[in-house]
Design a protein around this motif. Sequence first.
Motif, PDB file in Angstrom:
ATOM      1  N   GLY B  89      54.084  34.720  25.862  1.00 50.32           N
ATOM      2  CA  GLY B  89      55.094  35.770  25.960  1.00 50.32           C
ATOM      3  C   GLY B  89      55.249  36.594  24.699  1.00 50.32           C
ATOM      4  O   GLY B  89      56.336  37.080  24.394  1.00 50.32           O
ATOM      5  N   CYS B  90      54.150  36.775  23.970  1.00 51.66           N
ATOM      6  CA  CYS B  90      54.246  37.482  22.676  1.00 51.66           C
ATOM      7  C   CYS B  90      54.457  38.985  22.855  1.00 51.66           C
ATOM      8  O   CYS B  90      55.040  39.636  22.002  1.00 51.66           O
ATOM      9  CB  CYS B  90      52.999  37.232  21.838  1.00 51.66           C
ATOM     10  SG  CYS B  90      51.491  37.942  22.515  1.00 51.66           S
ATOM     11  N   GLY B  91      53.959  39.530  23.961  1.00 52.24           N
ATOM     12  CA  GLY B  91      54.164  40.952  24.227  1.00 52.24           C
ATOM     13  C   GLY B  91      53.070  41.860  23.703  1.00 52.24           C
ATOM     14  O   GLY B  91      53.171  43.080  23.825  1.00 52.24           O
ATOM     15  N   TYR B  92      52.013  41.315  23.115  1.00 50.68           N
ATOM     16  CA  TYR B  92      50.918  42.162  22.618  1.00 50.68           C
ATOM     17  C   TYR B  92      50.310  42.977  23.762  1.00 50.68           C
ATOM     18  O   TYR B  92      49.977  44.149  23.594  1.00 50.68           O
ATOM     19  CB  TYR B  92      49.817  41.300  21.988  1.00 50.68           C
ATOM     20  CG  TYR B  92      50.044  40.933  20.542  1.00 50.68           C
ATOM     21  CD1 TYR B  92      51.311  40.984  19.990  1.00 50.68           C
ATOM     22  CD2 TYR B  92      48.985  40.542  19.728  1.00 50.68           C
ATOM     23  CE1 TYR B  92      51.521  40.641  18.674  1.00 50.68           C
ATOM     24  CE2 TYR B  92      49.185  40.203  18.401  1.00 50.68           C
ATOM     25  CZ  TYR B  92      50.458  40.247  17.879  1.00 50.68           C
ATOM     26  OH  TYR B  92      50.658  39.912  16.575  1.00 50.68           O
ATOM     27  N   CYS B  93      50.164  42.329  24.912  1.00 47.20           N
ATOM     28  CA  CYS B  93      49.550  43.007  26.058  1.00 47.20           C
ATOM     29  C   CYS B  93      50.390  44.205  26.475  1.00 47.20           C
ATOM     30  O   CYS B  93      49.861  45.227  26.908  1.00 47.20           O
ATOM     31  CB  CYS B  93      49.356  42.042  27.223  1.00 47.20           C
ATOM     32  SG  CYS B  93      50.832  41.112  27.638  1.00 47.20           S
ATOM     33  N   PHE B 104      58.148  41.436  31.325  1.00 45.61           N
ATOM     34  CA  PHE B 104      58.627  40.175  30.771  1.00 45.61           C
ATOM     35  C   PHE B 104      60.013  39.857  31.309  1.00 45.61           C
ATOM     36  O   PHE B 104      60.968  40.552  30.974  1.00 45.61           O
ATOM     37  CB  PHE B 104      58.653  40.244  29.233  1.00 45.61           C
ATOM     38  CG  PHE B 104      57.279  40.364  28.647  1.00 45.61           C
ATOM     39  CD1 PHE B 104      56.547  39.241  28.333  1.00 45.61           C
ATOM     40  CD2 PHE B 104      56.701  41.605  28.464  1.00 45.61           C
ATOM     41  CE1 PHE B 104      55.273  39.348  27.824  1.00 45.61           C
ATOM     42  CE2 PHE B 104      55.422  41.726  27.967  1.00 45.61           C
ATOM     43  CZ  PHE B 104      54.705  40.597  27.648  1.00 45.61           C
ATOM     44  N   PRO B 105      60.106  38.820  32.130  1.00 43.99           N
ATOM     45  CA  PRO B 105      61.426  38.471  32.655  1.00 43.99           C
ATOM     46  C   PRO B 105      62.282  37.841  31.571  1.00 43.99           C
ATOM     47  O   PRO B 105      61.758  37.249  30.618  1.00 43.99           O
ATOM     48  CB  PRO B 105      61.100  37.445  33.752  1.00 43.99           C
ATOM     49  CG  PRO B 105      59.789  36.864  33.344  1.00 43.99           C
ATOM     50  CD  PRO B 105      59.048  37.927  32.600  1.00 43.99           C
ATOM     51  N   GLY B 114      60.475  35.902  28.597  1.00 44.27           N
ATOM     52  CA  GLY B 114      59.706  34.873  29.287  1.00 44.27           C
ATOM     53  C   GLY B 114      58.227  35.181  29.291  1.00 44.27           C
ATOM     54  O   GLY B 114      57.754  36.074  28.585  1.00 44.27           O
ATOM     55  N   LYS B 115      57.489  34.458  30.094  1.00 49.60           N
ATOM     56  CA  LYS B 115      56.042  34.663  30.174  1.00 49.60           C
ATOM     57  C   LYS B 115      55.742  35.960  30.910  1.00 49.60           C
ATOM     58  O   LYS B 115      56.476  36.358  31.807  1.00 49.60           O
ATOM     59  CB  LYS B 115      55.387  33.491  30.892  1.00 49.60           C
ATOM     60  CG  LYS B 115      55.430  32.204  30.080  1.00 49.60           C
ATOM     61  CD  LYS B 115      54.955  31.040  30.894  1.00 49.60           C
ATOM     62  CE  LYS B 115      55.119  29.729  30.151  1.00 49.60           C
ATOM     63  NZ  LYS B 115      54.237  29.586  29.001  1.00 49.60           N
ATOM     64  N   MET B 116      54.646  36.557  30.547  1.00 49.17           N
ATOM     65  CA  MET B 116      54.297  37.869  31.098  1.00 49.17           C
ATOM     66  C   MET B 116      54.059  37.787  32.605  1.00 49.17           C
ATOM     67  O   MET B 116      53.516  36.813  33.110  1.00 49.17           O
ATOM     68  CB  MET B 116      53.049  38.389  30.386  1.00 49.17           C
ATOM     69  CG  MET B 116      52.742  39.836  30.663  1.00 49.17           C
ATOM     70  SD  MET B 116      51.750  40.063  32.121  1.00 49.17           S
ATOM     71  CE  MET B 116      50.124  39.786  31.476  1.00 49.17           C
ATOM     72  N   ASP B 117      54.477  38.830  33.290  1.00 47.30           N
ATOM     73  CA  ASP B 117      54.265  38.943  34.727  1.00 47.30           C
ATOM     74  C   ASP B 117      53.709  40.337  34.999  1.00 47.30           C
ATOM     75  O   ASP B 117      54.141  41.305  34.377  1.00 47.30           O
ATOM     76  CB  ASP B 117      55.602  38.769  35.452  1.00 47.30           C
ATOM     77  CG  ASP B 117      55.428  38.655  36.949  1.00 47.30           C
ATOM     78  OD1 ASP B 117      55.253  37.537  37.431  1.00 47.30           O
ATOM     79  OD2 ASP B 117      55.471  39.691  37.641  1.00 47.30           O
ATOM     80  N   LYS B 118      52.731  40.418  35.863  1.00 46.06           N
ATOM     81  CA  LYS B 118      52.169  41.735  36.175  1.00 46.06           C
ATOM     82  C   LYS B 118      51.562  41.719  37.558  1.00 46.06           C
ATOM     83  O   LYS B 118      51.467  40.656  38.191  1.00 46.06           O
ATOM     84  CB  LYS B 118      51.113  42.132  35.137  1.00 46.06           C
ATOM     85  CG  LYS B 118      49.807  41.400  35.292  1.00 46.06           C
ATOM     86  CD  LYS B 118      48.754  42.020  34.408  1.00 46.06           C
ATOM     87  CE  LYS B 118      47.377  41.476  34.760  1.00 46.06           C
ATOM     88  NZ  LYS B 118      46.878  41.942  36.046  1.00 46.06           N
ATOM     89  N   CYS B 119      51.137  42.890  38.003  1.00 43.25           N
ATOM     90  CA  CYS B 119      50.483  43.018  39.304  1.00 43.25           C
ATOM     91  C   CYS B 119      49.232  42.147  39.339  1.00 43.25           C
ATOM     92  O   CYS B 119      48.428  42.144  38.408  1.00 43.25           O
ATOM     93  CB  CYS B 119      50.112  44.475  39.527  1.00 43.25           C
ATOM     94  SG  CYS B 119      48.877  44.724  40.809  1.00 43.25           S
TER      95      CYS B 119
END
Lengths: 72, 223
Positions: B89-93, B104-105, B114-119
């Motif tokens: 969940g660092c957010g670099y992406c 990010f929820p 939280g952990k990254m979520d995407k399509c």
Amino acid sequence: MLRSCAVALAAAAAFCLAACGERPQVVSYKQGTYQGKPDSPPYDAQYKGNRQEWENAINTRNQAQNEYKRVH
Amino acid sequence: MARMKFLCDAERCIECNACVTACKQEHEIPWGVNRRRVVTINDGVPGERSLSVACMHCSDAPCMAVCPVDCFYHTQEGVVLHDKDLCIGCGYCFYACPFGAPQFPQAGAFGVRGKMDKCTFCAGGPEPDGTQAEYVKYGRNRLSEGRLPACAEMCSTKALLGGDGDVLADIYRERVTHRGRGGEVWGWATAYKLPANTPATQGIPVPPNTPATGAPPPGGTKS
């Protein structure tokens, strides 16, 4: 005269070759490798590994998005 | 093997947000997370254009390049997926992605990310296909059921197409042929120039605070 020419030539050479010793400052990127869990192909579970059948199903849905073919 | 892609036809998108709703409903996306959204350019100006945007499943994905824990992978179909067990969940992406796809929820108190979520292109993730574990983490795996993404199949005007990139290109080409125009709806001219039928280009007097060229009016672009 000869001396000033030589100095000018040396200066020109130094100017022109100044960048030759320059090193690239952009770090070359090395692609990382996936570290997570392996994933199974989409045709494994419901299509029991029958890739052709799965591809046919996907292709049918794909083509159904083209209403020019669907309507006629 | 098909190479899965999305294509949104700006001439057809009516900004109904059905794709957004379909996605949220299909995967039970938590509050505050939007895997897909509709972006409107020149909103309110005649000739405005809308586009449905989500992860574009890039062939050379920047998120994949910057991820410090290498939790991204490409499936055989070209879908970019990630392992949530590995994500930190660092957010670099999020910073790397040109489409703002990673979401990010809020996890826990104080707005902790939280952990990254995407399509996922409705392709689930690295859990056994069709299981509850996969559904909870990544949403429904429609691809393994022989179906295309819910957003594309739900689209009422068929503006949003999803599936094999070659087939989508053929469909779009056929549309353009039938319309006799439409190739021009892509690119900078659409995004950053005034549409041809605006008052400014029809000789109608324009209020002084309206920009003459290029940029949309203040507050005119929303996402």
